[in-house]
Design an enzyme around this catalytic site. Structure first.
Site, short mmCIF file in Angstrom:
data_model
loop_
_atom_site.label_atom_id
_atom_site.label_comp_id
_atom_site.label_asym_id
_atom_site.label_seq_id
_atom_site.Cartn_x
_atom_site.Cartn_y
_atom_site.Cartn_z
N LYS A 16 -36.62 15.46 -1.82
CA LYS A 16 -36.42 16.79 -1.22
C LYS A 16 -35.87 17.77 -2.27
O LYS A 16 -35.66 18.95 -1.95
CB LYS A 16 -35.40 16.71 -0.08
CG LYS A 16 -35.71 15.70 1.00
CD LYS A 16 -36.88 16.14 1.84
CE LYS A 16 -37.14 15.18 2.99
NZ LYS A 16 -38.55 15.15 3.38
N LYS A 66 -31.24 6.15 -12.89
CA LYS A 66 -29.90 6.71 -13.12
C LYS A 66 -29.19 6.02 -14.29
O LYS A 66 -28.39 6.65 -14.99
CB LYS A 66 -29.06 6.63 -11.86
CG LYS A 66 -29.53 7.62 -10.77
CD LYS A 66 -28.65 7.60 -9.54
CE LYS A 66 -29.15 8.61 -8.51
NZ LYS A 66 -28.33 8.67 -7.32
N GLY A 130 -24.43 1.90 -6.45
CA GLY A 130 -24.30 3.10 -7.26
C GLY A 130 -23.65 4.26 -6.53
O GLY A 130 -22.85 5.00 -7.10
N ARG A 152 -21.18 -7.29 0.78
CA ARG A 152 -21.65 -8.68 0.89
C ARG A 152 -21.27 -9.44 -0.37
O ARG A 152 -20.73 -10.52 -0.33
CB ARG A 152 -23.18 -8.70 1.02
CG ARG A 152 -23.74 -8.27 2.32
CD ARG A 152 -25.23 -8.45 2.34
NE ARG A 152 -25.92 -7.79 1.22
CZ ARG A 152 -27.20 -7.49 1.19
NH1 ARG A 152 -27.97 -7.81 2.21
NH2 ARG A 152 -27.75 -6.90 0.15
N GLY A 243 -26.27 11.69 5.47
CA GLY A 243 -26.05 12.17 4.12
C GLY A 243 -26.79 13.44 3.73
O GLY A 243 -26.85 13.77 2.54
P1 NDP Z 1 -27.65 0.42 -4.44
O1 NDP Z 1 -28.97 -0.29 -4.42
O2 NDP Z 1 -26.97 0.69 -5.72
O3 NDP Z 1 -26.59 -0.44 -3.55
C1 NDP Z 1 -26.97 -0.93 -2.31
C2 NDP Z 1 -25.74 -1.41 -1.55
O4 NDP Z 1 -26.13 -1.70 -0.22
C3 NDP Z 1 -25.11 -2.69 -2.11
O5 NDP Z 1 -23.72 -2.62 -1.96
C4 NDP Z 1 -25.70 -3.77 -1.19
O6 NDP Z 1 -24.88 -4.90 -1.06
C5 NDP Z 1 -25.73 -3.02 0.11
N1 NDP Z 1 -26.68 -3.54 1.09
C6 NDP Z 1 -28.03 -3.39 1.10
N2 NDP Z 1 -28.56 -3.95 2.20
C7 NDP Z 1 -27.53 -4.45 2.92
C8 NDP Z 1 -27.44 -5.17 4.14
N3 NDP Z 1 -28.51 -5.46 4.87
N4 NDP Z 1 -26.22 -5.54 4.57
C9 NDP Z 1 -25.11 -5.26 3.85
N5 NDP Z 1 -25.13 -4.59 2.66
C10 NDP Z 1 -26.34 -4.20 2.22
O7 NDP Z 1 -27.88 1.75 -3.58
P2 NDP Z 1 -27.07 3.14 -3.73
O8 NDP Z 1 -25.64 2.82 -3.77
O9 NDP Z 1 -27.68 3.94 -4.80
O10 NDP Z 1 -27.46 3.87 -2.36
C11 NDP Z 1 -26.89 3.46 -1.13
C12 NDP Z 1 -27.38 4.38 -0.02
O11 NDP Z 1 -26.87 5.68 -0.22
C13 NDP Z 1 -28.90 4.52 0.03
O12 NDP Z 1 -29.34 4.47 1.37
C14 NDP Z 1 -29.16 5.89 -0.55
O13 NDP Z 1 -30.30 6.51 0.01
C15 NDP Z 1 -27.90 6.63 -0.14
N6 NDP Z 1 -27.58 7.75 -1.05
C16 NDP Z 1 -27.54 9.00 -0.51
C17 NDP Z 1 -27.28 10.08 -1.31
C18 NDP Z 1 -27.23 11.44 -0.69
O14 NDP Z 1 -27.28 12.43 -1.43
N7 NDP Z 1 -27.10 11.53 0.62
C19 NDP Z 1 -27.06 9.94 -2.76
C20 NDP Z 1 -27.09 8.57 -3.22
C21 NDP Z 1 -27.37 7.53 -2.38
P3 NDP Z 1 -24.93 -6.13 -2.13
O15 NDP Z 1 -24.29 -5.63 -3.38
O16 NDP Z 1 -24.12 -7.19 -1.45
O17 NDP Z 1 -26.38 -6.47 -2.28
#
Ligand code: NDP
Length: 277
Positions: A16, A66, A130, A152, A243
């Site tokens: 977007k 990133k 991240g 997790r 978000g």
């Molecule tokens: P990452 O891939 O870096 O991290 C993903 C995280 O989600 C990890 O902590 C992972 O846990 C956890 N996770 C994924 N699936 C599950 C599940 N089924 N149950 C429990 N934990 C789960 O992603 P980001 O941190 O970059 O992004 C996270 C979210 O934030 C995304 O949906 C993204 O779209 C959103 N976001 C929104 C922004 C905005 O501007 N609104 C900006 C940046 C991100 P584990 O480490 O245990 O695998």
């Protein structure tokens, strides 16, 4: 001459950012064009080199680049250094200045747009990827009563604890927990910073985590009432947000950094909002 900007990612079709930045440019009267750039996997540096050679002034960076941007930058702002990731770059001469505005965008959305101060509040963050990494220090800077990170993979949450401890003035108690440890504690603000909502997955959180009057905030946007928000609503939470505001606010920060004028985000947020039903 029209200044050129772009967002680079792979995939990129869903972004977007062009809509947001072109709207900002229009309302602030900036002579700029902002487009999408599909970066080939393994080809981030070459794509950015070509964009710069063609006169590009700056870029936003989205998944999966990133960390590549972090390595590519010549001058990392503290926000990028602490997040270990970059979501905005500015090109000046031979320099590549880099920032990470995700955390400041989140905090601004919560504190300013949603009028929910974080000072003295008990804050729970689900996820340690991240987005949490980028948000951690801006959240701590608000002075919450405590901040709990649940993941997790507990080691990833514990690594963030270390990051928080290195922060000067880190007086806020920070804990890292497993989901199974989330028993009995209640929080004033609960952030879902996992990517579970992208695939409509539920999270194993007890309803007791939502304190009376709590704000439940899903960083994922555009998905309506996610399983996390649904769970919060079922627990009686009436303050729900996704978000979209964070997205608009981090964009506004980048725009101000590039152009020296901060656009109002309200119209963009309204335009991009998907109802939480
Ligand atoms: P990452 O891939 O870096 O991290 C993903 C995280 O989600 C990890 O902590 C992972 O846990 C956890 N996770 C994924 N699936 C599950 C599940 N089924 N149950 C429990 N934990 C789960 O992603 P980001 O941190 O970059 O992004 C996270 C979210 O934030 C995304 O949906 C993204 O779209 C959103 N976001 C929104 C922004 C905005 O501007 N609104 C900006 C940046 C991100 P584990 O480490 O245990 O695998």
């Amino acid at each position: 001459m029209t200044d050129r900007y772009a967002v680079i990612g792979n995939p990129i079709e869903q972004s977007k950012s062009p809509l947001i930045h072109n709207a900002f440019a229009q309302v602030t009267g900036q002579d700029m064009a902002y487009t999408k750039l599909l970066g080939p996997l393994g080809g981030f540096a070459a794509s950015v080199d070509a964009f710069r050679a063609a006169g590009g002034r700056g870029m936003n960076v989205t998944a999966p680049f990133k960390l590549d941007a972090f390595a590519y930058a010549s001058d990392l702002a503290p926000s990028a250094q602490m997040a270990g990731a970059v979501n905005a770059m500015k090109f000046e001469g031979g320099k590549v200045y880099a920032e990470n505005f995700d955390g400041v965008g989140l905090v601004r959305d919560v504190v300013h747009n949603l009028a929910c101060p974080l000072k003295g509040r008990r804050v729970l963050v689900l996820g340690a990827g991240g987005a949490t990494r980028g948000a951690l220090l801006p959240l701590l800077a608000q002075g919450p009563a405590e901040l709990v990170i649940v993941n997790r993979n507990l080691a990833k949450a514990q690594a963030l604890l270390e990051l928080a401890r290195q922060h000067p003035g880190a007086a806020v108690p920070v804990r890292a927990l497993n989901y199974a440890d989330l028993n009995g504690d209640a929080f004033d603000v609960v952030f879902n910073a996992t990517s579970a909502s992208l695939t409509a997955q539920d999270l194993p959180i007890p309803t007791s985590v939502f304190a009376h009057g709590c704000l439940a905030y899903d960083l994922t946007y555009g998905k309506g009432l996610t399983p996390f928000l649904q769970r919060a609503r079922q627990a009686g939470v009436t303050r729900l947000a996704d978000g979209v505001g964070m997205l608009a606010e981090q964009a506004a920060e980048a725009f101000a950094w590039w152009r020296g004028v901060r656009p109002d985000t309200r119209e963009v947020i309204v335009c991009l909002t998907v109802p939480l039903v």
